[in-house]
Design a protein around this motif. Structure first.
Motif, PDB file in Angstrom:
ATOM      1  N   THR A   1      -9.540 -23.254 -24.118  1.00 23.37           N
ATOM      2  CA  THR A   1      -9.694 -23.753 -22.751  1.00 23.37           C
ATOM      3  C   THR A   1      -9.256 -22.793 -21.653  1.00 23.37           C
ATOM      4  OG1 THR A   1      -7.693 -24.960 -23.275  1.00 23.37           O
ATOM      5  CG2 THR A   1      -9.666 -26.252 -23.068  1.00 23.37           C
ATOM      6  N   CYS A   2      -8.296 -21.934 -21.911  1.00 23.25           N
ATOM      7  CA  CYS A   2      -7.673 -21.181 -20.817  1.00 23.25           C
ATOM      8  C   CYS A   2      -8.001 -19.694 -20.832  1.00 23.25           C
ATOM      9  CB  CYS A   2      -6.160 -21.322 -20.865  1.00 23.25           C
ATOM     10  SG  CYS A   2      -5.576 -22.925 -21.422  1.00 23.25           S
TER      11      CYS A   2
ATOM     12  N   CYS B   1      -9.985 -17.414 -18.111  1.00 20.86           N
ATOM     13  CA  CYS B   1      -9.405 -17.028 -16.824  1.00 20.86           C
ATOM     14  C   CYS B   1      -8.034 -16.358 -16.983  1.00 20.86           C
ATOM     15  CB  CYS B   1      -9.247 -18.238 -15.921  1.00 20.86           C
ATOM     16  SG  CYS B   1     -10.807 -18.994 -15.438  1.00 20.86           S
ATOM     17  N   HIS B   2      -7.308 -16.676 -18.049  1.00 20.24           N
ATOM     18  CA  HIS B   2      -5.913 -16.220 -18.139  1.00 20.24           C
ATOM     19  C   HIS B   2      -5.713 -15.062 -19.095  1.00 20.24           C
ATOM     20  CE1 HIS B   2      -3.638 -18.928 -15.523  1.00 20.24           C
ATOM     21  NE2 HIS B   2      -4.581 -19.822 -15.786  1.00 20.24           N
TER      22      HIS B   2
ATOM     23  N   THR C   1      -8.373 -15.521  -6.517  1.00 19.82           N
ATOM     24  CA  THR C   1      -6.947 -15.384  -6.836  1.00 19.82           C
ATOM     25  C   THR C   1      -6.871 -15.111  -8.327  1.00 19.82           C
ATOM     26  OG1 THR C   1      -6.581 -17.163  -5.255  1.00 19.82           O
ATOM     27  CG2 THR C   1      -4.696 -16.516  -6.603  1.00 19.82           C
TER      28      THR C   1
ATOM     29  N   MET D   1       5.133 -26.051 -14.891  1.00 18.99           N
ATOM     30  CA  MET D   1       3.976 -25.663 -15.714  1.00 18.99           C
ATOM     31  C   MET D   1       3.190 -26.904 -16.146  1.00 18.99           C
ATOM     32  SD  MET D   1       4.093 -22.199 -16.769  1.00 18.99           S
ATOM     33  CE  MET D   1       3.983 -21.917 -18.516  1.00 18.99           C
TER      34      MET D   1
ATOM     35  N   ILE E   1      -0.663 -27.635 -14.856  1.00 23.07           N
ATOM     36  CA  ILE E   1      -1.720 -27.693 -15.876  1.00 23.07           C
ATOM     37  C   ILE E   1      -2.366 -29.088 -15.865  1.00 23.07           C
ATOM     38  CG2 ILE E   1      -2.256 -27.468 -18.331  1.00 23.07           C
ATOM     39  CD1 ILE E   1       0.219 -25.525 -18.482  1.00 23.07           C
TER      40      ILE E   1
ATOM     41  N   LYS F   1      -1.433 -24.431  -4.912  1.00 23.71           N
ATOM     42  CA  LYS F   1      -1.876 -23.131  -5.432  1.00 23.71           C
ATOM     43  C   LYS F   1      -3.399 -23.101  -5.398  1.00 23.71           C
ATOM     44  CE  LYS F   1       2.014 -21.256  -7.300  1.00 23.71           C
ATOM     45  NZ  LYS F   1       2.334 -19.971  -7.889  1.00 23.71           N
ATOM     46  N   SER F   2      -3.984 -22.018  -5.889  1.00 25.22           N
ATOM     47  CA  SER F   2      -5.442 -21.888  -5.830  1.00 25.22           C
ATOM     48  C   SER F   2      -6.155 -23.049  -6.526  1.00 25.22           C
ATOM     49  CB  SER F   2      -5.860 -20.572  -6.495  1.00 25.22           C
ATOM     50  OG  SER F   2      -7.246 -20.584  -6.731  1.00 25.22           O
TER      51      SER F   2
ATOM     52  N   MET G   1      -7.695 -23.063 -10.221  1.00 23.22           N
ATOM     53  CA  MET G   1      -7.000 -23.545 -11.426  1.00 23.22           C
ATOM     54  C   MET G   1      -7.328 -25.022 -11.603  1.00 23.22           C
ATOM     55  SD  MET G   1      -4.932 -23.541 -13.995  1.00 23.22           S
ATOM     56  CE  MET G   1      -3.920 -24.739 -14.869  1.00 23.22           C
TER      57      MET G   1
ATOM     58  N   TRP H   1      -6.187 -30.344 -15.948  1.00 18.44           N
ATOM     59  CA  TRP H   1      -6.534 -30.551 -17.362  1.00 18.44           C
ATOM     60  C   TRP H   1      -6.052 -31.897 -17.888  1.00 18.44           C
ATOM     61  CZ3 TRP H   1      -9.921 -27.242 -19.341  1.00 18.44           C
ATOM     62  CH2 TRP H   1     -10.066 -26.004 -18.696  1.00 18.44           C
TER      63      TRP H   1
ATOM     64  N   ILE I   1       0.829 -25.735 -25.294  1.00 17.83           N
ATOM     65  CA  ILE I   1       0.338 -24.530 -24.611  1.00 17.83           C
ATOM     66  C   ILE I   1       1.500 -23.824 -23.904  1.00 17.83           C
ATOM     67  CG2 ILE I   1      -1.196 -23.649 -22.814  1.00 17.83           C
ATOM     68  CD1 ILE I   1      -3.153 -25.859 -23.474  1.00 17.83           C
TER      69      ILE I   1
HETATM   70  C1  HEC Z   1     -11.447 -21.383 -14.036  1.00 15.98           C
HETATM   71  C2  HEC Z   1     -10.333 -20.515 -14.251  1.00 15.98           C
HETATM   72  C3  HEC Z   1      -9.063 -21.070 -14.868  1.00 15.98           C
HETATM   73  C4  HEC Z   1      -8.930 -21.718 -16.061  1.00 15.98           C
HETATM   74  C5  HEC Z   1     -10.015 -22.077 -17.077  1.00 15.98           C
HETATM   75  C6  HEC Z   1      -7.515 -21.981 -16.226  1.00 15.98           C
HETATM   76  N1  HEC Z   1      -6.822 -21.506 -15.162  1.00 15.98           N
HETATM   77 FE1  HEC Z   1      -4.798 -21.568 -14.905  1.00 15.98          FE
HETATM   78  N2  HEC Z   1      -4.994 -20.665 -13.087  1.00 15.98           N
HETATM   79  C7  HEC Z   1      -6.184 -20.227 -12.535  1.00 15.98           C
HETATM   80  C8  HEC Z   1      -5.912 -19.610 -11.253  1.00 15.98           C
HETATM   81  C9  HEC Z   1      -6.940 -18.991 -10.325  1.00 15.98           C
HETATM   82  C10 HEC Z   1      -4.502 -19.675 -11.065  1.00 15.98           C
HETATM   83  C11 HEC Z   1      -3.711 -19.081  -9.900  1.00 15.98           C
HETATM   84  C12 HEC Z   1      -3.247 -20.114  -8.939  1.00 15.98           C
HETATM   85  C13 HEC Z   1      -2.481 -19.462  -7.824  1.00 15.98           C
HETATM   86  O1  HEC Z   1      -1.625 -18.607  -8.093  1.00 15.98           O
HETATM   87  O2  HEC Z   1      -2.744 -19.813  -6.676  1.00 15.98           O
HETATM   88  C14 HEC Z   1      -3.964 -20.358 -12.226  1.00 15.98           C
HETATM   89  C15 HEC Z   1      -2.630 -20.658 -12.392  1.00 15.98           C
HETATM   90  C16 HEC Z   1      -2.072 -21.213 -13.533  1.00 15.98           C
HETATM   91  C17 HEC Z   1      -0.657 -21.472 -13.731  1.00 15.98           C
HETATM   92  C18 HEC Z   1       0.452 -21.277 -12.693  1.00 15.98           C
HETATM   93  C19 HEC Z   1       0.810 -19.853 -12.497  1.00 15.98           C
HETATM   94  C20 HEC Z   1       1.657 -19.682 -11.268  1.00 15.98           C
HETATM   95  O3  HEC Z   1       1.932 -18.525 -10.951  1.00 15.98           O
HETATM   96  O4  HEC Z   1       2.033 -20.652 -10.606  1.00 15.98           O
HETATM   97  C21 HEC Z   1      -0.519 -21.956 -14.987  1.00 15.98           C
HETATM   98  C22 HEC Z   1       0.775 -22.361 -15.685  1.00 15.98           C
HETATM   99  C23 HEC Z   1      -1.844 -22.046 -15.564  1.00 15.98           C
HETATM  100  N3  HEC Z   1      -2.765 -21.589 -14.656  1.00 15.98           N
HETATM  101  C24 HEC Z   1      -2.124 -22.520 -16.820  1.00 15.98           C
HETATM  102  C25 HEC Z   1      -3.415 -22.718 -17.317  1.00 15.98           C
HETATM  103  C26 HEC Z   1      -3.686 -23.338 -18.592  1.00 15.98           C
HETATM  104  C27 HEC Z   1      -2.641 -23.796 -19.590  1.00 15.98           C
HETATM  105  C28 HEC Z   1      -5.045 -23.382 -18.725  1.00 15.98           C
HETATM  106  C29 HEC Z   1      -5.850 -23.979 -19.867  1.00 15.98           C
HETATM  107  C30 HEC Z   1      -5.562 -25.340 -20.235  1.00 15.98           C
HETATM  108  C31 HEC Z   1      -5.621 -22.777 -17.532  1.00 15.98           C
HETATM  109  N4  HEC Z   1      -4.606 -22.399 -16.711  1.00 15.98           N
HETATM  110  C32 HEC Z   1      -6.972 -22.625 -17.318  1.00 15.98           C
HETATM  111  C33 HEC Z   1      -7.435 -20.342 -13.093  1.00 15.98           C
HETATM  112  C34 HEC Z   1      -7.735 -20.945 -14.306  1.00 15.98           C
END
Ligand code: HEC
Length: 163
Positions: A66-67, A70-71, A87, A106, A110, A119-120, A123, A126, A138
């Motif tokens: 799932t993640c 992007c991550h 972002t 976290m 999530i 935040k952006s 994200m 889920w 996770i």
């Molecule tokens: C479509 C793209 C995308 C997917 C898929 C995604 N993320 Fe993210 N995620 C982001 C973005 C963009 C940010 C940055 C948000 C910000 O810093 O403003 C983020 C931020 C985060 C953060 C916080 C980081 C911080 O600095 O605060 C966490 C924790 C996180 N994601 C976990 C997950 C997890 C776990 C999954 C899968 C279940 C997931 N993400 C799936 C795009 C995604």
């Protein structure tokens, strides 16, 4: 089956099996880490292999489902969309960023998505896709692969912190 037909059947089935054997030998050796859920190869240092416990291994499986898109930058799971995002999300092993976030934060971001936590909005939330237990797994995986390594705080942080 009559007894005289048996040798013929054996010869034919052996011949049919032969090309399959040859084909198998020709393929390259599989990457042992690609499917292994009880370890993770350090993203920065391929010589360093991180053992994962059961919960962390579940987290790894969910992360790569799932993640990862992007991550992580491109991985054996496939290419990544990370560099196209306005972002760029933190790499999931980015201890410098994620170690300072509490487990509660976290879990919330999530579950509820970026926009709910200021935040952006890229994200996604889920909470309707993953169970809370899966999200905990996770997070456990993120803590296991963090570089620099994650050190749990001596006492729990405030319950509803924004970090
Ligand atoms: C479509 C793209 C995308 C997917 C898929 C995604 N993320 Fe993210 N995620 C982001 C973005 C963009 C940010 C940055 C948000 C910000 O810093 O403003 C983020 C931020 C985060 C953060 C916080 C980081 C911080 O600095 O605060 C966490 C924790 C996180 N994601 C976990 C997950 C997890 C776990 C999954 C899968 C279940 C997931 N993400 C799936 C795009 C995604």
């Amino acid at each position: 089956m009559n007894a005289r037909a048996l040798p013929a059947v054996l010869v034919v089935s052996t011949l049919l099996a032969l090309p399959a054997c040859r084909k198998k030998n020709a393929t390259t050796a599989p990457d042992p880490f690609r499917e292994a859920y009880d370890v993770e190869q350090d993203w920065n240092d391929p010589q360093h292999v991180i053992p994962l416990n059961y919960q962390q291994a579940q987290g790894k499986r969910l992360f790569y489902k799932t993640c990862v898109w992007c991550h992580a930058d491109s991985t054996p799971a496939g290419p990544s969309n990370r560099n196209n995002l306005a972002t760029p999300p933190p790499l999931f092993n980015d201890g410098a960023t994620l170690n300072s976030l509490s487990d509660d934060f976290m879990q919330n971001i999530i579950t509820l998505g970026g926009s709910a936590m200021a935040k952006s909005p890229i994200m996604p939330p889920w909470g309707k896709t993953l169970a809370q237990e899966e999200i905990r797994a996770i997070i456990a995986y993120a803590r296991a692969i963090a570089q620099p390594p994650y050190r749990p705080p001596a006492r729990p942080g405030p319950r509803y912190s924004t970090k």
